[in-house]
Design a protein around this motif. Structure first.
Motif, PDB file in Angstrom:
ATOM      1  N   LEU A 132       0.822  -1.208   0.000  1.00 49.16           N
ATOM      2  CA  LEU A 132       0.000   0.000   0.000  1.00 49.16           C
ATOM      3  C   LEU A 132       0.857   1.260   0.000  1.00 49.16           C
ATOM      4  O   LEU A 132       0.332   2.358  -0.033  1.00 49.16           O
ATOM      5  N   ASP A 133       2.196   1.082   0.033  1.00 45.27           N
ATOM      6  CA  ASP A 133       3.121   2.213   0.071  1.00 45.27           C
ATOM      7  C   ASP A 133       2.752   3.155   1.225  1.00 45.27           C
ATOM      8  O   ASP A 133       2.705   4.374   1.054  1.00 45.27           O
ATOM      9  N   GLN A 134       2.452   2.541   2.364  1.00 45.64           N
ATOM     10  CA  GLN A 134       1.988   3.303   3.534  1.00 45.64           C
ATOM     11  C   GLN A 134       3.136   3.527   4.499  1.00 45.64           C
ATOM     12  O   GLN A 134       3.639   2.587   5.098  1.00 45.64           O
ATOM     13  N   GLU A 135       3.486   4.792   4.690  1.00 48.87           N
ATOM     14  CA  GLU A 135       4.557   5.101   5.640  1.00 48.87           C
ATOM     15  C   GLU A 135       4.166   4.733   7.057  1.00 48.87           C
ATOM     16  O   GLU A 135       5.009   4.444   7.895  1.00 48.87           O
ATOM     17  N   THR A 136       2.861   4.765   7.342  1.00 43.27           N
ATOM     18  CA  THR A 136       2.396   4.536   8.710  1.00 43.27           C
ATOM     19  C   THR A 136       2.183   3.059   9.033  1.00 43.27           C
ATOM     20  O   THR A 136       1.893   2.734  10.180  1.00 43.27           O
ATOM     21  N   ALA A 137       2.334   2.159   8.052  1.00 45.27           N
ATOM     22  CA  ALA A 137       1.982   0.752   8.281  1.00 45.27           C
ATOM     23  C   ALA A 137       2.808   0.140   9.419  1.00 45.27           C
ATOM     24  O   ALA A 137       2.278  -0.586  10.267  1.00 45.27           O
ATOM     25  N   LEU A 138       4.125   0.443   9.440  1.00 43.85           N
ATOM     26  CA  LEU A 138       4.971  -0.153  10.472  1.00 43.85           C
ATOM     27  C   LEU A 138       4.676   0.453  11.842  1.00 43.85           C
ATOM     28  O   LEU A 138       4.650  -0.269  12.845  1.00 43.85           O
ATOM     29  N   SER A 139       4.425   1.761  11.905  1.00 41.32           N
ATOM     30  CA  SER A 139       4.131   2.356  13.215  1.00 41.32           C
ATOM     31  C   SER A 139       2.762   1.895  13.720  1.00 41.32           C
ATOM     32  O   SER A 139       2.585   1.690  14.929  1.00 41.32           O
ATOM     33  N   THR A 140       1.798   1.700  12.813  1.00 39.75           N
ATOM     34  CA  THR A 140       0.510   1.113  13.223  1.00 39.75           C
ATOM     35  C   THR A 140       0.736  -0.301  13.772  1.00 39.75           C
ATOM     36  O   THR A 140       0.156  -0.680  14.798  1.00 39.75           O
ATOM     37  N   GLY A 141       1.602  -1.077  13.103  1.00 37.14           N
ATOM     38  CA  GLY A 141       1.913  -2.427  13.564  1.00 37.14           C
ATOM     39  C   GLY A 141       2.588  -2.414  14.931  1.00 37.14           C
ATOM     40  O   GLY A 141       2.266  -3.229  15.804  1.00 37.14           O
ATOM     41  N   ARG A 142       3.508  -1.469  15.122  1.00 32.31           N
ATOM     42  CA  ARG A 142       4.208  -1.387  16.420  1.00 32.31           C
ATOM     43  C   ARG A 142       3.218  -1.055  17.533  1.00 32.31           C
ATOM     44  O   ARG A 142       3.286  -1.630  18.628  1.00 32.31           O
ATOM     45  N   ARG A 143       2.296  -0.112  17.249  1.00 37.72           N
ATOM     46  CA  ARG A 143       1.283   0.258  18.249  1.00 37.72           C
ATOM     47  C   ARG A 143       0.360  -0.935  18.520  1.00 37.72           C
ATOM     48  O   ARG A 143       0.011  -1.210  19.666  1.00 37.72           O
ATOM     49  N   ALA A 144      -0.045  -1.655  17.464  1.00 31.99           N
ATOM     50  CA  ALA A 144      -0.918  -2.827  17.624  1.00 31.99           C
ATOM     51  C   ALA A 144      -0.234  -3.893  18.476  1.00 31.99           C
ATOM     52  O   ALA A 144      -0.872  -4.508  19.345  1.00 31.99           O
ATOM     53  N   ALA A 145       1.066  -4.108  18.240  1.00 36.31           N
ATOM     54  CA  ALA A 145       1.803  -5.102  19.029  1.00 36.31           C
ATOM     55  C   ALA A 145       1.822  -4.697  20.502  1.00 36.31           C
ATOM     56  O   ALA A 145       1.610  -5.537  21.388  1.00 36.31           O
ATOM     57  N   ALA A 146       2.053  -3.419  20.764  1.00 33.26           N
ATOM     58  CA  ALA A 146       2.075  -2.938  22.153  1.00 33.26           C
ATOM     59  C   ALA A 146       0.699  -3.106  22.792  1.00 33.26           C
ATOM     60  O   ALA A 146       0.588  -3.521  23.960  1.00 33.26           O
ATOM     61  N   GLU A 147      -0.361  -2.792  22.051  1.00 33.96           N
ATOM     62  CA  GLU A 147      -1.726  -2.939  22.580  1.00 33.96           C
ATOM     63  C   GLU A 147      -2.037  -4.407  22.868  1.00 33.96           C
ATOM     64  O   GLU A 147      -2.668  -4.737  23.873  1.00 33.96           O
ATOM     65  N   TYR A 148      -1.597  -5.297  21.957  1.00 35.15           N
ATOM     66  CA  TYR A 148      -1.878  -6.722  22.143  1.00 35.15           C
ATOM     67  C   TYR A 148      -1.104  -7.269  23.348  1.00 35.15           C
ATOM     68  O   TYR A 148      -1.640  -8.055  24.133  1.00 35.15           O
ATOM     69  N   VAL A 149       0.144  -6.830  23.492  1.00 35.74           N
ATOM     70  CA  VAL A 149       0.948  -7.227  24.661  1.00 35.74           C
ATOM     71  C   VAL A 149       0.259  -6.743  25.939  1.00 35.74           C
ATOM     72  O   VAL A 149       0.131  -7.496  26.913  1.00 35.74           O
ATOM     73  N   ALA A 150      -0.196  -5.483  25.938  1.00 36.12           N
ATOM     74  CA  ALA A 150      -0.866  -4.948  27.134  1.00 36.12           C
ATOM     75  C   ALA A 150      -2.121  -5.762  27.446  1.00 36.12           C
ATOM     76  O   ALA A 150      -2.388  -6.096  28.603  1.00 36.12           O
ATOM     77  N   ALA A 151      -2.891  -6.110  26.407  1.00 34.39           N
ATOM     78  CA  ALA A 151      -4.168  -6.809  26.622  1.00 34.39           C
ATOM     79  C   ALA A 151      -3.949  -8.238  27.117  1.00 34.39           C
ATOM     80  O   ALA A 151      -4.760  -8.755  27.886  1.00 34.39           O
ATOM     81  N   THR A 152      -2.866  -8.883  26.686  1.00 38.29           N
ATOM     82  CA  THR A 152      -2.698 -10.301  27.025  1.00 38.29           C
ATOM     83  C   THR A 152      -1.698 -10.537  28.148  1.00 38.29           C
ATOM     84  O   THR A 152      -1.819 -11.530  28.868  1.00 38.29           O
ATOM     85  N   LEU A 153      -0.711  -9.644  28.312  1.00 37.36           N
ATOM     86  CA  LEU A 153       0.377  -9.931  29.264  1.00 37.36           C
ATOM     87  C   LEU A 153       0.390  -9.025  30.490  1.00 37.36           C
ATOM     88  O   LEU A 153       1.093  -9.335  31.461  1.00 37.36           O
ATOM     89  N   GLU A 154      -0.362  -7.907  30.448  1.00 40.22           N
ATOM     90  CA  GLU A 154      -0.367  -7.043  31.635  1.00 40.22           C
ATOM     91  C   GLU A 154      -1.284  -7.617  32.697  1.00 40.22           C
ATOM     92  O   GLU A 154      -2.367  -8.116  32.394  1.00 40.22           O
ATOM     93  N   HIS A 155      -0.835  -7.525  33.941  1.00 41.52           N
ATOM     94  CA  HIS A 155      -1.704  -7.928  35.047  1.00 41.52           C
ATOM     95  C   HIS A 155      -2.900  -6.986  35.114  1.00 41.52           C
ATOM     96  O   HIS A 155      -2.753  -5.783  34.961  1.00 41.52           O
ATOM     97  N   ARG A 156      -4.098  -7.570  35.316  1.00 41.90           N
ATOM     98  CA  ARG A 156      -5.312  -6.745  35.452  1.00 41.90           C
ATOM     99  C   ARG A 156      -5.759  -6.787  36.902  1.00 41.90           C
ATOM    100  O   ARG A 156      -5.578  -7.802  37.560  1.00 41.90           O
ATOM    101  N   PRO A 157      -6.362  -5.699  37.352  1.00 39.75           N
ATOM    102  CA  PRO A 157      -6.910  -5.727  38.715  1.00 39.75           C
ATOM    103  C   PRO A 157      -7.980  -6.818  38.795  1.00 39.75           C
ATOM    104  O   PRO A 157      -8.730  -7.028  37.846  1.00 39.75           O
ATOM    105  N   GLU A 158      -8.021  -7.535  39.907  1.00 38.04           N
ATOM    106  CA  GLU A 158      -9.082  -8.533  40.112  1.00 38.04           C
ATOM    107  C   GLU A 158     -10.422  -7.824  40.234  1.00 38.04           C
ATOM    108  O   GLU A 158     -10.510  -6.766  40.843  1.00 38.04           O
ATOM    109  N   ASN A 159     -11.449  -8.408  39.653  1.00 40.07           N
ATOM    110  CA  ASN A 159     -12.791  -7.808  39.779  1.00 40.07           C
ATOM    111  C   ASN A 159     -13.574  -8.546  40.852  1.00 40.07           C
ATOM    112  O   ASN A 159     -13.586  -9.732  40.887  1.00 40.07           O
TER     113      ASN A 159
END
Lengths: 201, 201
Positions: free
Chosen positions: B174-201
């Motif tokens: 797609l010749d998208q300059e932002t594709a890699l930075s979007t991917g980096r942000r997505a990876a960070a979000e996925y890591v946060a969602a799956t690997l960060e400790h969540r407060p117990e409910n």
């Protein structure tokens, strides 16, 4: 796209596009020639050149056809419930792709030529923008209806397409049967993490 | 990989690999010929054939070189802190890729040929398994140390590689300059969602 024989009353353009699909499936993009497409068409290369000046013109028309089929499938999704609609869109992008593994291979070859081939690049860019628009729209509908948490719908759509493109590429490059199902699960996890309401802490 | 001129005392294999890189950058994979590599090498095609029987042999060696460079960069990551190490690995995969956009293009072309080219496919599969092993190891270290929440490390590694492959493909197609930075942000979000400790409910 079915593998039924060409009917004699079929539109020549349709018959040529179907022949292109069969030739791509058998030989791949790199070894595709007008002769091979003509062999599948059952007529001479001249009969194809009457409709398409060059192989690239024909392949651009082939991409239009594939993208059109995808749009038809999306339009057939009748539900307006945002959660269900988002799930069905992700199924179209990540589950239905399994139906045509040879098409996935040919599409990745054509995608890799986008930097050198402007008509290809334009079609991939337009189709990507269209699918992201569909995703953004349903996400914003869900946010407005209160079934999704507030989120950056434009970013979520880009991430979902990143997962779609990654899963499809991995299915082809690594010959991994599980690549698409991993992608589908990743998309569901990402949707849950970004769009599901969380209990207030 | 630098663009410094070949030194006369350089290993011929290294000089040929560097010439291959320059030829790939200029012409892409589809239009790569031994003649074009020889022109970059400054010697005859016979001088290359003395070291590599076929173009595919040379390109397999080129892939080994690129993969080796990536491994060297990963080995240079000295920290053993799991959170920091995971971030640095994701930077290697998604940020450093920006340094060589022409290499990203050539690699996508070669990746698209994996279904037809077993030596390519084997190398992509082995490299993918290696990087997933690195990711899984650091994730499991973090889980054992209690800094990451309990998670399916094997699945998380597969999803992160899906995001990596998707972002790299989108940067090219797609010749998208932002594709890699979007991917980096997505990876960070996925890591946060799956690997960060969540407060117990």
């Amino acid at each position: 796209m079915t593998d039924t024989p060409d009917r004699s009353d079929e539109d020549p353009d349709d018959a040529i596009i179907r022949a292109t699909y069969r030739a791509l499936s058998s030989h791949g993009y790199a070894d595709l020639t007008m002769k091979r497409i003509a062999d599948e068409y059952g007529k001479s290369t001249a009969a194809i050149h009457y409709h398409y000046d060059t192989k690239d013109d024909l392949l651009a028309a082939f991409l239009d056809f594939v993208i059109g089929q995808f749009k038809d499938a999306v339009h057939a999704v009748e539900t307006t419930d945002p959660e269900e609609r988002l799930e069905l869109l992700l199924d179209q992008l990540l589950v239905k792709a399994n139906d045509h593994p040879d098409l996935l291979i040919a599409m990745l070859e054509m995608r890799s030529q986008a930097p050198y081939n402007e008509p290809f690049r334009e079609r991939f860019q337009q189709n990507d923008a269209y699918v992201r628009y569909l995703l953004e729209t349903v996400i914003n509908q869900g946010i407005d209806a209160g079934v999704f948490a507030d989120a950056d719908a434009e970013h979520v759509a880009r991430v979902l397409m990143t997962i779609v493109d990654g899963a499809r590429a991995r299915a082809v490059v690594l010959d991994q049967e599980t690549a698409l199902s991993t992608g589908r699960r990743a998309a569901a996890e990402y949707v849950a993490a970004t769009l599901e309401h969380r209990p207030e802490n």
